[in-house]
Write a protein that holds these residues in place. Structure first.
Motif, PDB file in Angstrom:
ATOM      1  N   PHE A 123      47.355  34.791 -93.365  1.00 26.29           N
ATOM      2  CA  PHE A 123      46.213  34.211 -94.144  1.00 26.29           C
ATOM      3  C   PHE A 123      45.481  32.970 -93.491  1.00 26.29           C
ATOM      4  N   TYR A 124      44.428  32.978 -93.286  1.00 24.47           N
ATOM      5  CA  TYR A 124      43.277  32.076 -91.999  1.00 24.47           C
ATOM      6  C   TYR A 124      42.438  30.713 -93.351  1.00 24.47           C
ATOM      7  N   TRP A 125      42.261  29.896 -91.790  1.00 21.24           N
ATOM      8  CA  TRP A 125      40.858  28.901 -92.245  1.00 21.24           C
ATOM      9  C   TRP A 125      40.089  29.079 -91.675  1.00 21.24           C
ATOM     10  N   TYR A 126      38.930  29.364 -91.739  1.00 17.60           N
ATOM     11  CA  TYR A 126      37.693  29.082 -90.847  1.00 17.60           C
ATOM     12  C   TYR A 126      37.128  28.023 -91.172  1.00 17.60           C
ATOM     13  N   ARG A 127      35.936  27.643 -90.381  1.00 16.17           N
ATOM     14  CA  ARG A 127      35.110  26.711 -90.562  1.00 16.17           C
ATOM     15  C   ARG A 127      33.524  27.256 -89.781  1.00 16.17           C
ATOM     16  N   GLN A 128      32.638  26.841 -90.553  1.00 12.91           N
ATOM     17  CA  GLN A 128      31.321  27.050 -89.453  1.00 12.91           C
ATOM     18  C   GLN A 128      30.054  26.392 -90.249  1.00 12.91           C
ATOM     19  N   ILE A 129      30.218  24.553 -88.996  1.00 21.03           N
ATOM     20  CA  ILE A 129      29.360  24.095 -89.149  1.00 21.03           C
ATOM     21  C   ILE A 129      28.059  24.790 -88.711  1.00 21.03           C
ATOM     22  N   LEU A 130      26.443  23.989 -90.177  1.00 21.99           N
ATOM     23  CA  LEU A 130      25.418  24.783 -89.173  1.00 21.99           C
ATOM     24  C   LEU A 130      24.929  25.141 -88.395  1.00 21.99           C
ATOM     25  N   GLY A 131      24.699  25.897 -87.399  1.00 19.16           N
ATOM     26  CA  GLY A 131      24.259  26.572 -86.276  1.00 19.16           C
ATOM     27  C   GLY A 131      25.246  26.834 -85.309  1.00 19.16           C
ATOM     28  N   GLN A 132      25.866  26.570 -85.647  1.00 15.74           N
ATOM     29  CA  GLN A 132      27.503  26.663 -84.442  1.00 15.74           C
ATOM     30  C   GLN A 132      28.267  27.877 -84.600  1.00 15.74           C
ATOM     31  N   ASN A 138      54.822  31.762 -95.921  1.00 12.28           N
ATOM     32  CA  ASN A 138      55.035  30.420 -96.396  1.00 12.28           C
ATOM     33  C   ASN A 138      55.153  29.233 -95.339  1.00 12.28           C
ATOM     34  N   GLU A 139      54.835  29.409 -93.885  1.00 13.51           N
ATOM     35  CA  GLU A 139      54.535  28.507 -93.599  1.00 13.51           C
ATOM     36  C   GLU A 139      53.318  28.378 -91.954  1.00 13.51           C
ATOM     37  N   ILE A 140      53.012  27.619 -91.934  1.00 11.23           N
ATOM     38  CA  ILE A 140      51.627  27.238 -91.000  1.00 11.23           C
ATOM     39  C   ILE A 140      52.574  27.992 -89.433  1.00 11.23           C
ATOM     40  N   SER A 141      51.594  28.747 -89.104  1.00  7.75           N
ATOM     41  CA  SER A 141      52.303  29.663 -87.637  1.00  7.75           C
ATOM     42  C   SER A 141      50.955  28.772 -86.644  1.00  7.75           C
ATOM     43  N   GLU A 142      49.909  28.800 -86.774  1.00  4.59           N
ATOM     44  CA  GLU A 142      48.999  27.776 -85.473  1.00  4.59           C
ATOM     45  C   GLU A 142      47.877  26.871 -86.503  1.00  4.59           C
ATOM     46  N   LYS A 143      47.561  26.111 -85.968  1.00  2.00           N
ATOM     47  CA  LYS A 143      46.485  25.349 -86.318  1.00  2.00           C
ATOM     48  C   LYS A 143      45.733  24.749 -84.820  1.00  2.00           C
ATOM     49  N   SER A 144      44.549  24.277 -85.519  1.00  2.00           N
ATOM     50  CA  SER A 144      43.988  23.431 -84.323  1.00  2.00           C
ATOM     51  C   SER A 144      43.672  22.191 -83.981  1.00  2.00           C
ATOM     52  N   GLU A 145      43.212  21.285 -83.389  1.00  3.82           N
ATOM     53  CA  GLU A 145      43.034  20.204 -83.072  1.00  3.82           C
ATOM     54  C   GLU A 145      42.273  19.353 -84.250  1.00  3.82           C
ATOM     55  N   ILE A 146      40.910  20.666 -84.201  1.00  3.31           N
ATOM     56  CA  ILE A 146      40.631  20.237 -85.726  1.00  3.31           C
ATOM     57  C   ILE A 146      41.492  19.613 -87.005  1.00  3.31           C
ATOM     58  N   GLN A 197      44.486  15.173 -92.266  1.00  5.09           N
ATOM     59  CA  GLN A 197      43.253  14.721 -93.683  1.00  5.09           C
ATOM     60  C   GLN A 197      43.655  16.464 -94.547  1.00  5.09           C
ATOM     61  N   PHE A 198      44.779  17.566 -93.038  1.00  7.98           N
ATOM     62  CA  PHE A 198      43.907  18.934 -94.028  1.00  7.98           C
ATOM     63  C   PHE A 198      45.106  19.422 -93.953  1.00  7.98           C
ATOM     64  N   SER A 199      45.848  19.988 -95.403  1.00  7.43           N
ATOM     65  CA  SER A 199      46.849  21.075 -95.686  1.00  7.43           C
ATOM     66  C   SER A 199      46.148  22.478 -96.252  1.00  7.43           C
ATOM     67  N   VAL A 200      47.068  23.464 -96.228  1.00  7.75           N
ATOM     68  CA  VAL A 200      47.428  24.711 -97.018  1.00  7.75           C
ATOM     69  C   VAL A 200      48.316  24.511 -97.801  1.00  7.75           C
ATOM     70  N   GLU A 231      34.952  28.523 -86.873  1.00  8.66           N
ATOM     71  CA  GLU A 231      36.235  28.147 -85.620  1.00  8.66           C
ATOM     72  C   GLU A 231      37.200  28.465 -86.378  1.00  8.66           C
ATOM     73  N   PHE A 232      38.653  28.322 -85.142  1.00  6.54           N
ATOM     74  CA  PHE A 232      38.920  28.750 -86.276  1.00  6.54           C
ATOM     75  C   PHE A 232      40.415  26.747 -87.019  1.00  6.54           C
ATOM     76  N   LEU A 233      40.578  26.467 -88.213  1.00  3.01           N
ATOM     77  CA  LEU A 233      41.326  25.793 -88.470  1.00  3.01           C
ATOM     78  C   LEU A 233      42.985  25.934 -88.332  1.00  3.01           C
ATOM     79  N   VAL A 234      43.089  27.364 -89.522  1.00  2.70           N
ATOM     80  CA  VAL A 234      45.264  26.809 -89.027  1.00  2.70           C
ATOM     81  C   VAL A 234      45.421  28.937 -89.959  1.00  2.70           C
TER      82      VAL A 234
END
Lengths: 111, 113
Positions: B32-41, B52-60, B64-67, B44-47
């Protein structure tokens, strides 16, 4: 550093006018290249996966090809409903499944 | 055809508030993954999340974030103390195996006022 570059940024075609979109990539040990279609306000919709140079995949009017440095998405006789942004992505070389996306090509097909 | 579903489709929140974005991945998928896309950009990968655990996360993806995968079907992204720059489309994705296609939901548009 892993990088994906797509060109052109935008492409306007007349209905029936075939063309190609380019995706060039820089990544160590390619573990697949993915093409997606994104409509405005929607999420990326999976189209194709290519794993090795020389591989080709087809779906309706779309054909994706792969070389060691780039991939092409060929659109044959496009229709207005093919208008969308086409995204290319590769898994990063250092990670698990982190996808690195290109900025996309905005395709507009006019009747 | 199975699909990834996300709720809400649009979330408007005051700066400093907490938000929870929800996702139901495809049922037999394991990654499972989360990405985000700022308008016009770019997207980009988040996590990424597996077993049941985070396998990789970005600098973003800072403190402040949790899954969380609170049950067998949901996958959530929590953003604490939201900032104006958190305004973006947030996409959830899932895949059945590593190096297999990731399938995306239609996103949550997050607007921070």
């Amino acid at each position: 550093e892993d990088q994906v570059t797509q060109s052109p940024e935008a492409l306007r075609l007349q209905e029936g006018e075939s063309s190609s979109l380019n995706c060039s990539y820089t990544v160590s040990g390619l573990r697949g290249l993915f093409w997606y279609r994104q409509d405005p306000g929607k999420g990326p919709e999976f189209l194709f996966t290519l794993y090795s140079a020389g591989e080709e995949k087809e779906k309706e009017r779309l054909k994706a090809t792969l070389t060691k440095k780039e991939s092409f998405l060929h659109i044959t006789a496009p229709k207005p409903e093919d208008s969308a942004t086409y995204l290319c992505a590769v898994p990063s070389s250092g990670g698990y499944n982190k996808l690195i996306f290109g900025a996309g090509t905005r395709l507009a097909v006019h009747p | 055809e199975p699909e990834v579903t996300q709720t809400p489709s649009h979330q408007v929140t005051q700066m400093g508030q907490e938000v929870i974005l929800r996702c139901v991945p495809i049922s037999n998928h394991l990654y499972f993954y989360w990405y985000r896309q700022i308008l016009g950009q770019k997207v980009e990968f988040l996590v990424s999340f597996y077993n049941n655990e985070i396998s990789e996360k970005s600098e973003i993806f800072d403190d402040q974030f949790s899954v969380e995968r609170p049950d067998g079907s949901n996958f959530t992204l929590k953003i604490r103390s939201t900032k104006l720059e958190d305004s973006a489309m947030y996409f959830c994705a899932s895949s059945d195996l590593q190096n297999q296609p990731q399938h995306f939901g239609d996103g949550t548009r997050l607007s921070i006022l």
